[in-house]
Scaffold this motif. Structure first.
Motif, PDB file in Angstrom:
ATOM      1  N   THR A   2       0.832  -1.193   0.000  1.00  0.00           N
ATOM      2  CA  THR A   2       0.000   0.000   0.000  1.00  0.00           C
ATOM      3  C   THR A   2       0.869   1.246   0.000  1.00  0.00           C
ATOM      4  OG1 THR A   2      -1.697  -1.166   1.256  1.00  0.00           O
ATOM      5  CG2 THR A   2      -1.828   1.236   1.198  1.00  0.00           C
ATOM      6  N   THR A   3       0.551   2.190  -0.899  1.00  0.00           N
ATOM      7  CA  THR A   3       1.297   3.442  -0.967  1.00  0.00           C
ATOM      8  C   THR A   3       0.820   4.374   0.130  1.00  0.00           C
ATOM      9  OG1 THR A   3       1.510   3.214  -3.375  1.00  0.00           O
ATOM     10  CG2 THR A   3       1.894   5.401  -2.436  1.00  0.00           C
ATOM     11  N   SER A   4       1.738   4.936   0.902  1.00  0.00           N
ATOM     12  CA  SER A   4       1.383   5.874   1.956  1.00  0.00           C
ATOM     13  C   SER A   4       0.834   7.151   1.336  1.00  0.00           C
ATOM     14  CB  SER A   4       2.600   6.201   2.828  1.00  0.00           C
ATOM     15  OG  SER A   4       3.091   5.035   3.439  1.00  0.00           O
ATOM     16  N   PRO A   5      -0.165   7.753   1.966  1.00  0.00           N
ATOM     17  CA  PRO A   5      -0.749   8.958   1.383  1.00  0.00           C
ATOM     18  C   PRO A   5       0.154  10.177   1.539  1.00  0.00           C
ATOM     19  CG  PRO A   5      -1.748   8.526   3.509  1.00  0.00           C
ATOM     20  CD  PRO A   5      -0.851   7.348   3.210  1.00  0.00           C
ATOM     21  N   ILE A   6      -0.043  11.122   0.653  1.00  0.00           N
ATOM     22  CA  ILE A   6       0.548  12.456   0.784  1.00  0.00           C
ATOM     23  C   ILE A   6      -0.493  13.328   1.470  1.00  0.00           C
ATOM     24  CG2 ILE A   6       1.358  14.500  -0.484  1.00  0.00           C
ATOM     25  CD1 ILE A   6       2.337  12.554  -2.673  1.00  0.00           C
ATOM     26  N   HIS A   7      -0.063  14.186   2.380  1.00  0.00           N
ATOM     27  CA  HIS A   7      -0.978  15.067   3.093  1.00  0.00           C
ATOM     28  C   HIS A   7      -0.887  16.480   2.528  1.00  0.00           C
ATOM     29  CE1 HIS A   7      -1.935  12.248   6.442  1.00  0.00           C
ATOM     30  NE2 HIS A   7      -0.774  11.721   6.080  1.00  0.00           N
ATOM     31  N   VAL A   8      -2.042  17.062   2.229  1.00  0.00           N
ATOM     32  CA  VAL A   8      -2.114  18.443   1.751  1.00  0.00           C
ATOM     33  C   VAL A   8      -2.891  19.249   2.787  1.00  0.00           C
ATOM     34  CG1 VAL A   8      -2.925  20.014  -0.052  1.00  0.00           C
ATOM     35  CG2 VAL A   8      -2.029  17.743  -0.661  1.00  0.00           C
ATOM     36  N   GLU A 128      -8.281  21.381  11.653  1.00  0.00           N
ATOM     37  CA  GLU A 128      -7.160  22.314  11.627  1.00  0.00           C
ATOM     38  C   GLU A 128      -5.895  21.578  12.033  1.00  0.00           C
ATOM     39  OE1 GLU A 128      -5.498  26.349  13.911  1.00  0.00           O
ATOM     40  OE2 GLU A 128      -7.563  25.668  14.237  1.00  0.00           O
ATOM     41  N   ILE A 129      -4.825  21.833  11.292  1.00  0.00           N
ATOM     42  CA  ILE A 129      -3.520  21.290  11.665  1.00  0.00           C
ATOM     43  C   ILE A 129      -2.819  22.366  12.488  1.00  0.00           C
ATOM     44  CG2 ILE A 129      -1.348  20.325  10.852  1.00  0.00           C
ATOM     45  CD1 ILE A 129      -3.862  18.647  10.249  1.00  0.00           C
ATOM     46  N   ALA A 130      -2.832  22.176  13.789  1.00  0.00           N
ATOM     47  CA  ALA A 130      -2.238  23.151  14.706  1.00  0.00           C
ATOM     48  C   ALA A 130      -0.778  22.794  14.916  1.00  0.00           C
ATOM     49  CB  ALA A 130      -2.988  23.161  16.030  1.00  0.00           C
ATOM     50  N   GLY A 131       0.107  23.661  14.516  1.00  0.00           N
ATOM     51  CA  GLY A 131       1.521  23.376  14.633  1.00  0.00           C
ATOM     52  C   GLY A 131       2.020  22.579  13.451  1.00  0.00           C
ATOM     53  N   LEU A 132       3.232  22.056  13.575  1.00  0.00           N
ATOM     54  CA  LEU A 132       3.816  21.287  12.485  1.00  0.00           C
ATOM     55  C   LEU A 132       3.068  19.973  12.280  1.00  0.00           C
ATOM     56  CD1 LEU A 132       7.650  21.722  13.128  1.00  0.00           C
ATOM     57  CD2 LEU A 132       6.249  22.827  11.372  1.00  0.00           C
ATOM     58  N   PRO A 133       3.026  19.471  11.052  1.00  0.00           N
ATOM     59  CA  PRO A 133       2.396  18.170  10.809  1.00  0.00           C
ATOM     60  C   PRO A 133       3.096  17.075  11.602  1.00  0.00           C
ATOM     61  CG  PRO A 133       2.850  19.314   8.745  1.00  0.00           C
ATOM     62  CD  PRO A 133       3.547  20.084   9.820  1.00  0.00           C
ATOM     63  N   PRO A 134       2.383  16.022  11.977  1.00  0.00           N
ATOM     64  CA  PRO A 134       2.997  14.916  12.711  1.00  0.00           C
ATOM     65  C   PRO A 134       4.227  14.369  11.987  1.00  0.00           C
ATOM     66  CG  PRO A 134       0.616  14.667  12.635  1.00  0.00           C
ATOM     67  CD  PRO A 134       0.938  15.807  11.738  1.00  0.00           C
ATOM     68  N   GLU A 135       5.207  13.933  12.738  1.00  0.00           N
ATOM     69  CA  GLU A 135       6.465  13.467  12.162  1.00  0.00           C
ATOM     70  C   GLU A 135       6.269  12.284  11.211  1.00  0.00           C
ATOM     71  OE1 GLU A 135       9.521  14.521  12.143  1.00  0.00           O
ATOM     72  OE2 GLU A 135       9.075  16.294  13.360  1.00  0.00           O
ATOM     73  N   GLU A 136       5.220  11.470  11.474  1.00  0.00           N
ATOM     74  CA  GLU A 136       5.026  10.297  10.615  1.00  0.00           C
ATOM     75  C   GLU A 136       4.537  10.666   9.213  1.00  0.00           C
ATOM     76  OE1 GLU A 136       1.450  10.444  13.529  1.00  0.00           O
ATOM     77  OE2 GLU A 136       3.643  10.784  13.571  1.00  0.00           O
ATOM     78  N   TRP A 137       4.099  11.916   9.030  1.00  0.00           N
ATOM     79  CA  TRP A 137       3.735  12.377   7.691  1.00  0.00           C
ATOM     80  C   TRP A 137       5.027  12.731   6.962  1.00  0.00           C
ATOM     81  CZ3 TRP A 137      -0.906  16.301   8.430  1.00  0.00           C
ATOM     82  CH2 TRP A 137      -1.968  15.645   9.096  1.00  0.00           C
ATOM     83  N   ARG A 348      10.625  17.096   4.125  1.00  0.00           N
ATOM     84  CA  ARG A 348       9.355  16.363   3.985  1.00  0.00           C
ATOM     85  C   ARG A 348       8.200  17.306   3.689  1.00  0.00           C
ATOM     86  NH1 ARG A 348       5.998  15.852   8.875  1.00  0.00           N
ATOM     87  NH2 ARG A 348       6.755  17.334  10.433  1.00  0.00           N
ATOM     88  N   MET A 349       8.417  18.612   3.907  1.00  0.00           N
ATOM     89  CA  MET A 349       7.360  19.599   3.733  1.00  0.00           C
ATOM     90  C   MET A 349       7.610  20.448   2.491  1.00  0.00           C
ATOM     91  SD  MET A 349       7.039  20.907   7.679  1.00  0.00           S
ATOM     92  CE  MET A 349       5.906  22.221   7.224  1.00  0.00           C
TER      93      MET A 349
END
Length: 469
Positions: A2-8, A128-137, A348-349
């Motif tokens: 399974t391909t991991s998703p990209i987060h936008v 809402e994404i408060a702060g930096l995205p989680p490290e696993e992204w 990663r960002m």
């Protein structure tokens, strides 16, 4: 496997376009949008009216659709060739607007929302994404626009080491070099002082006599001014006062400020001292764009061009952008981003849209398009270079990652990077043609248009080659 998703992060025009490009490349994508109106309550921003994706906040126009003679029309054409959801939805919901591409904004937003919700590889999460995205992204696109949430903005500041992200943007008008009358203007630095590159003629100077200066001051004081929204709370800083505010402090203020004539001699009339002088400074590395030094203004756009064309040498000036003073949010992209729109401090960002330092609906969506393609290529195990700078898409990337004057990347010219709409001045120039394809002489007044057409033809040819590869 399974391909991991990209987060936008962000469901505006840039984020919606990025998500679409990723999904069309066969990669799953999660689109995070903070606006919602559901059983849990309504969450919105100061500027938005709905919870629809790709909501057009200010205008319903994508501006000119003429690909041959207008740079934004060229950008439209390039994006259509890249399977843009924004351009496709705009075409489907177009309303009459002459040569411009205007849309039914509700129908347009609903169309983009419907297509993304229906795509099997797109998941929309209202949060809402408060702060930096989680490290696993491990693959993220930040497309939060001019109203980035305070928590995320602060997190980006902390990570990048920058001093500010959201501030009031004072912008001076920018003019195409070829439209400046050099029979009236001349090149010279004040007191012939050499700059770091050894150039003692770094400025273009436009002289005024007393009568011309007085008429110009009258126009500044009488011209209609832009009003600000309550939430902008615009402060003025002494270092970037609008020119009309300076004029209100006294009719001689500008003549002793940005329009002072000292240290400059008109080579065409060296014995006569100019009463005032307007200086223009090179604005991009190509040398095709020049900004009016100290001319940030809140004059309404409708009168700016008319007023500034009162200046000798600028009677036929063509503006790449007009001046303004407004709240804006963008990062110092030349310093912080690489050519793949990745944050150097955290690769990663990626960043996309207006937050990168482009202006306009189409430009924001265009950077989203490229960020999506870059991210998808990486997730698929490859890489993708930006389109060549001879294209409108490539020129935008070049601008935000270092196409302006040298020195901004290391912070030595901290305020030199400014948001920009697409314009032909961002593309490498071509020689102005004197004859057409059939060898027939082109009238002098039509050669500028002919040059734009050749630049547009070159751009589409180069884009097709990029897409093929």
């Amino acid at each position: 496997m399974t391909t991991s998703p990209i987060h936008v992060i962000g469901g505006g025009l840039a984020g919606s376009e990025a998500a679409w490009q990723i999904a069309q490349a066969g990669v799953p994508v999660i689109l995070h949008e903070m606006r919602r109106d559901d059983a849990a309550g309504k969450v919105t921003t100061d500027a938005h009216q709905t919870d629809g994706l790709a909501e057009m906040v200010c205008s319903n126009s994508f501006r000119s659709d003429d690909w041959q003679f207008n740079a934004v029309g060229l950008l439209h054409a390039e994006m259509r060739r890249c399977d843009s959801i924004i351009m496709s939805a705009a075409d489907q919901h177009q309303v009459p607007a002459g040569g411009a591409l205007a849309v039914d904004r509700d129908g347009f937003s609903e169309e983009v929302t419907r297509r993304l919700e229906a795509h099997p590889l797109v998941t929309i999460v209202r949060e809402e994404i408060a702060g930096l995205p989680p490290e696993e992204w491990d693959n993220v696109i930040v497309a939060t626009g001019p109203l980035t949430s305070p928590a995320l903005a602060q997190a980006v500041l902390d990570l990048s080491g920058e001093g500010q992200l959201s501030f009031f943007d004072a912008i001076a008008p920018i003019i195409h070099l070829e439209s400046i009358d050099m029979d009236k203007a001349w090149r010279q630095s004040r007191y012939d002082k050499e700059g770091p590159g050894g150039d003692a003629a770094a400025y273009i100077n436009c002289p005024m006599n007393k009568e011309q200066y007085e008429a110009f001051i009258d126009a500044l004081l009488e011209g209609p001014k832009a009003e600000f929204k309550e939430w902008e709370h615009v402060p003025y800083f002494d270092g970037c006062l609008p020119i009309e505010v300076m004029a209100e402090r006294g009719r001689e203020t500008l003549r002793h400020g940005p329009m002072k004539p000292v240290g400059l001699t008109n080579p065409r009339d060296p014995t006569v001292k100019s009463y005032a002088i307007v200086q223009l400074r090179q604005d991009n590395a190509l040398g095709t764009l020049w900004n009016m030094v100290g001319f940030q203004t809140k004059l309404k756009h409708g009168v700016q061009a008319e007023t500034f064309r009162m200046i000798p040498g600028l009677e036929n000036a063509q503006f790449a952008r007009l001046g303004g003073l407004h709240r804006n949010t963008f990062i110092n992209s030349p310093k912080l981003l690489d050519k793949g729109l990745r944050l150097k401090a955290s690769p990663r960002m990626r960043f996309a849209g207006q937050v990168t330092g482009v202006e306009g609906y189409v430009e924001s969506a265009a950077i989203g398009l490229l960020a999506g393609r870059f991210a998808a290529a990486e997730r698929n195990g490859g890489s993708l270079d930006a389109p060549p700078p001879t294209t409108a898409l490539g020129a935008l990337v070049e601008h935000i990652t270092g196409g302006h004057l040298e020195g901004a990347q290391d912070g030595s010219r901290g305020g030199s990077f400014q948001p920009m709409n697409i314009n032909y001045g961002l593309l490498p120039p071509l020689e102005t043609p004197k004859v057409d394809e059939d060898g027939k002489k082109i009238p002098l007044k039509e050669r500028g248009r002919a040059k734009k057409r050749l630049m547009s033809i070159r751009a589409l040819k180069d884009l097709d080659a990029w897409l093929a590869n």
